[in-house]
Design a protein around this motif. Sequence first.
Motif, PDB file in Angstrom:
ATOM      1  N   ILE A 185      -1.877  40.186 -77.950  1.00  0.00           N
ATOM      2  CA  ILE A 185      -2.194  38.699 -77.600  1.00  0.00           C
ATOM      3  C   ILE A 185      -2.730  38.650 -76.172  1.00  0.00           C
ATOM      4  O   ILE A 185      -1.956  39.199 -75.419  1.00  0.00           O
ATOM      5  CB  ILE A 185      -0.971  38.052 -77.924  1.00  0.00           C
ATOM      6  CG1 ILE A 185      -0.741  37.833 -79.473  1.00  0.00           C
ATOM      7  CG2 ILE A 185      -1.079  36.432 -77.373  1.00  0.00           C
ATOM      8  CD1 ILE A 185      -1.622  37.072 -80.575  1.00  0.00           C
ATOM      9  N   SER A 240      -8.022  37.723 -77.360  1.00  0.00           N
ATOM     10  CA  SER A 240      -7.153  38.605 -77.998  1.00  0.00           C
ATOM     11  C   SER A 240      -7.843  39.620 -79.016  1.00  0.00           C
ATOM     12  O   SER A 240      -8.781  38.925 -79.630  1.00  0.00           O
ATOM     13  CB  SER A 240      -6.029  37.621 -78.779  1.00  0.00           C
ATOM     14  OG  SER A 240      -5.310  36.951 -77.736  1.00  0.00           O
ATOM     15  N   PRO A 267      -3.200  40.148 -85.313  1.00  0.00           N
ATOM     16  CA  PRO A 267      -3.464  40.201 -84.055  1.00  0.00           C
ATOM     17  C   PRO A 267      -3.212  41.814 -83.636  1.00  0.00           C
ATOM     18  O   PRO A 267      -2.272  42.323 -83.939  1.00  0.00           O
ATOM     19  CB  PRO A 267      -2.636  39.251 -83.432  1.00  0.00           C
ATOM     20  CG  PRO A 267      -1.426  39.001 -83.964  1.00  0.00           C
ATOM     21  CD  PRO A 267      -2.026  39.111 -85.619  1.00  0.00           C
TER      22      PRO A 267
END
Lengths: 443, 443
Positions: B111, B81, B108
């Motif tokens: 993902i 990720s 993030p």
Amino acid sequence: MIILVDDEKKALMLEQVYIAEMGKYVGENVTLKGWVYNRRSSGNIRFLMLRDGTGIAQGVISKADVSEQTFELADRIPQESSAVVKGKIREDKRAPGGYEILVSELEPIQIAENYPITKKEHGTGFLMSHRHLWLRSKKQLAIMRIRNVIISACRKFFDSLGFLLVDAPILTPSAVEGTTTLFETDYFGETAYLSQSGQLYMEAAAMAFGKVYCFGPTFRAEKSKTRRHITEFWQIEPEIAFAELDDIMELAEKFVAYITEQVLVNRAEELKILERDTGPLENVIPPFPRISYDEAVDILNKEGSSFKWGDDFGSPEETLLSEKFNKPLLVHHYPAKCKPFYMKRDPQNPQLALAIDMLAPEGYGEIIGGSQREDDLETIKKRIEEHNLPQDAYEWYLDLRKYGSVPHSGFGLGLERTITWICKLPHIREAIPFPRLLEKCYP
Amino acid sequence: MIILVDDEKKALMLEQVYIAEMGKYVGENVTLKGWVYNRRSSGNIRFLMLRDGTGIAQGVISKADVSEQTFELADRIPQESSAVVKGKIREDKRAPGGYEILVSELEPIQIAENYPITKKEHGTGFLMSHRHLWLRSKKQLAIMRIRNVIISACRKFFDSLGFLLVDAPILTPSAVEGTTTLFETDYFGETAYLSQSGQLYMEAAAMAFGKVYCFGPTFRAEKSKTRRHITEFWQIEPEIAFAELDDIMELAEKFVAYITEQVLVNRAEELKILERDTGPLENVIPPFPRISYDEAVDILNKEGSSFKWGDDFGSPEETLLSEKFNKPLLVHHYPAKCKPFYMKRDPQNPQLALAIDMLAPEGYGEIIGGSQREDDLETIKKRIEEHNLPQDAYEWYLDLRKYGSVPHSGFGLGLERTITWICKLPHIREAIPFPRLLEKCYP
């Protein structure tokens, strides 16, 4: 360090002095080896110009100093014959390079046939089919030496910025820039294409190594017969993870300024041989002007062009735009419909692509094309469909959007177009040692 | 100099710190960007390993320091990720690279789906078809970084000796190494071949510029499925006017020693990652052993091989020979009948060609092939006939013997074979970013 390469003779062991190094041997007896470039006579003296790729030396042959045979040979040895010349080196400001050799021996290696390239004007077709000999001329050597410095500068720029060189493959299963201009080959029963760009591979490499570039030959089977097109040309293509459109504009600007500066600093003499006015090159200092595609269209229309929004610029538009500015020009935010599938759309206006081109000044037109890349899986899938590209061949490319997709951008600089501009050549064919043109794959 | 490239951030303007440079920011709050390489947990602490292509950073996520969401994310964020990590850098000798980041934010970007390359052993076929992802592994990065240094060393060696880089064309009308292993393409109605070697063009260039080299991709459509063959590989090919066989043996020796030294000096860490015993590399210092083909045959026969005089060495013979010496081995004076048409014959014994090969030690076999070239017009014409090659395509090559022919010699070094040996890889396919193998042109 066990080996330091700082002395040509040490590593090569050749028993000859190169003409460029004559100044180191004043007063000494040396051996030069090369080709007869020219000769003339004056009373009891014969002047023989010898070239060896590093320079041109004036050999002075005095009737009193040499055998009758040698003197007679100096009168008739044809141009481009190869020969060994021995003698003493002395300073002489009137000689090319500032030194000459007082010849004591002149030993021909091979007496040349009638050299086909003479002082008279030759047609381009003739010169092109004699490219292997044409390269011996002073002007072509100057161009090749400038090419050399530009190539080194490209590598040095990216190497010193921590980019990893990742060579892209030439044989590829997929097409980057559309399928109409592809050279194809049979690859053990399947079809492979000659790469048009290393970009897609650089995207994979950027996800692995962060900042990468490739630098190799690329191919376009374009049927264009213009002064800007060759079918085989070298491209340098940086690609950077986490970089956006502004970042690569900044980078492209510094890159082109660096290249230009390196040529100015290291190849002043060659620019002089080419009679290149260096003023415009000295002006290539960031920041460069930046205009949007919309603004560019306005300029074109004001100049009387009937160019319509949504079309891609052709050579006439590029020439017109690049002549309006005295530095390289960055044009950004092109209509998405005239750009390839992989470019990211402008979130503010999805009709526009986050694309840039750099146009060289003095009417030379595009030398760089780049963009931020589409990083969303579903969007890029849709684009591949819209462009009728074979999804299979792009499976691996889609993986880059499945496993840690990030914003990323890159560009490609066309080496030969850059050389053509920097040397101010009338045609791109002189910017590469062995050009490949429409219907011309010889020598 | 108007531009000096000495600070990555200055030219790139990216708002991130690269992991390799963490040591410069101890005690500061920084932003890292990269991909999740690994994670583990220990009580109320989560360790997140982040890679960005320049290194791997240990992120320390303490439950007390971050939001519940972030802590929970650190527990499940999948490998590969992409993420932005913010926090303070501190020294820690146990961390890889000696520094770690105390994470305050973990954001993030994408993902990742289930990453296909896991810790278990994967088959080669699987890894090869995931080459675009496989490149992200530590070992592949180490190989690519060594490749990078070898490429730079090649260029630096020849540049510093005053050689001019002259790029050879890829699309060619003629075949250098025989016609059975050629990729061909339609060139606007004519047949063109992908270059197997730039040599013939370098001969033309050497007559123009004295000392030249080319460095680019070359192609052989060989049906061999061995650990030494790829269909697309890079070659560096110097060619020198007035050089004879001994000169290029000397040059080849120094060249390979220089490359090896540059890797030892600049890539010690990568050699460690590859678990490469550096002893044999440290031994690569001139002079290298030199034996004639005749002597090589004696050695082979003494070792029990049934090899017959006049045949060309195959992989088994090369392996056997190169294992007998603890340095690269130069073999010279091969039977002319197993060598290409352009090699000059030994005046002492016309059955022999003035050819050399260099075999890498440790069983790796040929990395260099070279020769003195035939420089007599009538002789080379005869050879072209004997080899049933199309005279038209070689007209330009014959010109080099008409207009100032001189003794000249050169060699080619196979880049990927050299990398394979220096890295001690089991197979050449890992020595190039995107290998092209028999029936394998993907990704």
